[in-house]
Every structure is written in structure tokens, then in C-alpha cells.
Design an enzyme around this catalytic site. Structure first.
Site, short mmCIF file in Angstrom:
data_model
loop_
_atom_site.label_atom_id
_atom_site.label_comp_id
_atom_site.label_asym_id
_atom_site.label_seq_id
_atom_site.Cartn_x
_atom_site.Cartn_y
_atom_site.Cartn_z
N ASP A 12 0.84 -1.21 0.00
CA ASP A 12 0.00 0.00 0.00
C ASP A 12 0.87 1.26 0.00
O ASP A 12 0.35 2.38 -0.10
CB ASP A 12 -1.01 -0.01 1.16
CG ASP A 12 -0.34 -0.02 2.53
OD1 ASP A 12 0.89 -0.16 2.60
OD2 ASP A 12 -1.08 0.10 3.54
N SER A 13 2.20 1.08 0.03
CA SER A 13 3.12 2.20 -0.20
C SER A 13 2.83 2.85 -1.55
O SER A 13 3.24 3.98 -1.80
CB SER A 13 4.58 1.73 -0.16
OG SER A 13 4.76 0.62 -1.01
N ASP A 46 -1.02 -6.17 -0.09
CA ASP A 46 -1.37 -5.54 1.20
C ASP A 46 -2.87 -5.36 1.37
O ASP A 46 -3.56 -4.93 0.43
CB ASP A 46 -0.74 -4.15 1.29
CG ASP A 46 0.56 -4.15 2.06
OD1 ASP A 46 0.86 -5.12 2.77
OD2 ASP A 46 1.29 -3.15 1.93
N LYS A 59 -0.84 -9.36 3.08
CA LYS A 59 -0.07 -8.87 4.23
C LYS A 59 -0.94 -7.89 4.99
O LYS A 59 -1.70 -7.15 4.38
CB LYS A 59 1.22 -8.19 3.76
CG LYS A 59 2.02 -7.56 4.91
CD LYS A 59 3.42 -7.16 4.50
CE LYS A 59 3.50 -5.83 3.78
NZ LYS A 59 2.99 -4.68 4.55
N GLU A 117 -0.88 -5.18 8.61
CA GLU A 117 -0.10 -4.57 9.68
C GLU A 117 -0.78 -4.83 11.03
O GLU A 117 -2.01 -4.83 11.11
CB GLU A 117 0.00 -3.05 9.47
CG GLU A 117 0.81 -2.68 8.24
CD GLU A 117 0.92 -1.17 8.05
OE1 GLU A 117 0.66 -0.39 9.00
OE2 GLU A 117 1.25 -0.76 6.92
N GLU A 150 9.64 -3.81 10.19
CA GLU A 150 10.03 -2.51 9.60
C GLU A 150 10.60 -1.59 10.68
O GLU A 150 10.10 -1.54 11.82
CB GLU A 150 8.81 -1.85 8.92
CG GLU A 150 9.20 -0.51 8.29
CD GLU A 150 8.17 0.04 7.29
OE1 GLU A 150 7.16 -0.64 7.02
OE2 GLU A 150 8.41 1.17 6.80
O1 KIV Z 1 3.55 -1.07 1.58
C1 KIV Z 1 4.71 -1.50 1.46
O2 KIV Z 1 5.38 -1.31 0.44
C2 KIV Z 1 5.25 -2.24 2.58
C3 KIV Z 1 6.73 -2.47 2.57
C4 KIV Z 1 7.38 -1.21 2.92
C5 KIV Z 1 7.12 -3.60 3.44
O3 KIV Z 1 4.56 -2.61 3.48
#
Ligand code: KIV
Length: 270
Positions: A40-41, A79, A109, A111, A178
Site C-alpha cells: 500500500d506504499s 497488502d 499482508k 499490519e 520494519e
Molecule cells: O507497503 C509497502 O510497500 C510495505 C513495505 C514497505 C514492506 O509494506
């Protein structure tokens, strides 16, 4: 590469992981990496938001499907964005199931630490592989007061350890660590039965991940200290755009070789 193959790399050759958001980028990275994360970056490095919070499930699904079209060998995970899983395990299942069904990715993934363990268990028991993400959690930017490394105090170190263990025990196949101090990352890596994938968490982890736009010089709003830049594609794009603009203004482009000409017309003459 499959989820069990990723899990089995614990303590073996380091896992090579990068983010990808598009088909073309996935095609270029796929031969070289074990895992591609549709992170989600993308909200910050592709869409220009100042955090990951505005990213939606539909955005993640569109980019996840694009990356899957460019990946043949790497394990692709996507994510779960902010607001799509924190409410309840059931909400998380609905969001994750959409990602799995509509992108074809191998897992998701999310958080969160101990507070997300029940959700991780709920998903993994229902055929959805989950990668945890603890330490610096970008979706928690407003409670943390910024993007800050963690593990500096005894209490912080204990908290990250508790979080990592909780998601691993709940069934996560790997855990992203992280922005975590090296000794803490080393201790967590030694304690977990599944691979740790570090980003700003030292070489002690079982693998490394970085945001591709940082690595290749495509995002320059800020560069975290843990990033190593391997190319300056942003600079190359600026130079190429300048050269194109000069050619158009000077009528050097398009040349006759770029034009559709009547049959028999010369490509070299005027
Ligand atoms: O969103 C993302 O790119 C991430 C990485 C920084 C691990 O969670």
C-alpha cells in the site's frame, strides 16, 4: 515460488523481496526476486498521497491483478489497505477473499501485532496465507506521530517481540519487520519459526524488502536512511523528457522514419 517455499527459507539463503505495482515493473523484477509485494506504499510513491491511509481495496485489487500479469516465478502477495481489515476477522476475510479471488495472488499482508493475532488465525484457518507486518507500521502514522523506528527502549523492544511472536503463532507464514533496531531484529529473527523480512531492520533478518521506487530512484520526496539506491531512473526520465521537448520544439521529432508515408516515398529525402 509458493508460500511453503517462502516459509521454508527460514535461516537459509536470504529472501529477496521488492514491491511492484504494475505489470511492466513486475516483468522486470520477477526473474530476480523471490517475492513481490503489492504494497500500500503505492499510495505515496505512485499516487502522491502523504500517507498510505487513503489507499482503497479496489486500488489494491487493480494493482495486484496488474502485477500478477507480469509475474511468473515470484510469490506475489498484496497488502490489505487501511480500513479493510481492522474492524473484525470477518471484515478481514471478506477483503482478503476479494484480493485472492480477483488478483490470483498467493497471500495477503496486514499490519498489526498482538491485537491482530485473532484475525491472522481466522484468515489462515480459512485458506488465506498471511504475512505479518510489525515494528514501524505506516498505517499507524497518526498514533505514532510519524514514521519512526522502534525498539529503542526496553518497553518498545518487548512490544515488537510480543507482536512478532503473536502473529507468527497465529499462523503467519512470514513477518515483515520494519524500522526496528538491529539487536531487536536479531532477537526476533532467532525467536520466530518463520522468516523475518526486514526493511530498515538490519541484515539479521531472514530476508530483505525495499520499495522499488526508492531503489530505482523513481521517488525522491524523501529517502529513508535504510534505502540503498541502485539506479537514478527519475533523473534519466527527466533528461529524456528534456531531450524530447527540445526535439519537438526544434521540429527534429518526428523524423520521416516515424511517419506514415505514401507508398514509394523516400524515408531519407524531404
Ligand atoms: O507497503 C509497502 O510497500 C510495505 C513495505 C514497505 C514492506 O509494506
Amino acid at each position: 515460488m509458493s508460500i511453503p517455499q517462502i516459509r521454508n527459507r527460514k535461516g537459509a539463503e536470504p529472501l529477496v523481496c521488492l514491491t511492484a505495482y504494475t505489470t511492466q515493473m513486475a516483468r522486470r523484477l520477477d526473474p530476480h526476486v523471490d517475492l513481490l509485494l503489492v504494497g500500500d506504499s503505492l499510495g505515496m510513491v505512485v499516487y502522491g498521497f502523504d500517507s498510505t491511509l487513503p489507499v482503497t481495496l479496489d486500488m489494491m485489487i487493480a494493482h495486484g491483478a496488474a502485477v500478477m500479469r507480469g509475474a511468473e516465478h515470484a510469490c506475489v502477495i498484496v497488502d490489505l489497505p487501511f480500513g479493510s481489515y481492522q474492524e473484525s476477522p470477518e471484515q478481514a476475510f471478506r477483503s482478503a477473499a476479494r484480493i485472492m479471488a480477483e488478483t490470483g495472488a498467493s497471500g495477503v499482508k496486514l499490519e498489526g501485532g498482538a491485537e491482530m493475532a485473532e484475525t491472522v488465525r481466522f484468515l489462515t484457518q480459512r485458506c488465506i496465507p498471511v504475512c505479518g507486518h510489525v515494528g514501524l507500521m505506516p498505517q499507524a502514522v497518526n498514533v505514532a506521530g510519524g514514521f519512526k523506528a522502534t525498539g529503542r527502549s526496553e518497553e518498545e523492544a518487548r512490544q515488537v517481540m510480543r507482536d512478532a511472536q503473536a502473529v507468527a503463532e497465529a499462523g503467519a507464514f512470514a513477518v515483515v519487520l520494519e524500522g526496528t533496531l538491529e539487536p531487536v531484529a536479531a532477537e526476533i529473527t532467532a525467536a520466530l519459526p518463520v522468516p523475518t523480512i526486514g526493511i530498515g531492520a538490519s541484515a539479521a533478518c531472514d530476508g530483505q524488502i525495499l520499495v522499488s521506487e526508492d531503489v530505482f530512484g523513481l521517488f525522491s520526496d524523501f529517502t529513508p536512511r535504510f534505502v540503498k539506491r541502485y539506479a537514478d531512473l527519475g533523473g534519466q526520465i527527466s533528461q529524456a523528457a528534456e531531450a524530447y521537448a527540445q526535439d519537438v520544439r526544434a521540429r527534429r521529432f518526428p523524423g520521416r522514419e516515424h511517419c506514415f508515408l505514401p507508398k514509394g516515398a523516400s524515408r531519407t529525402g524531404s
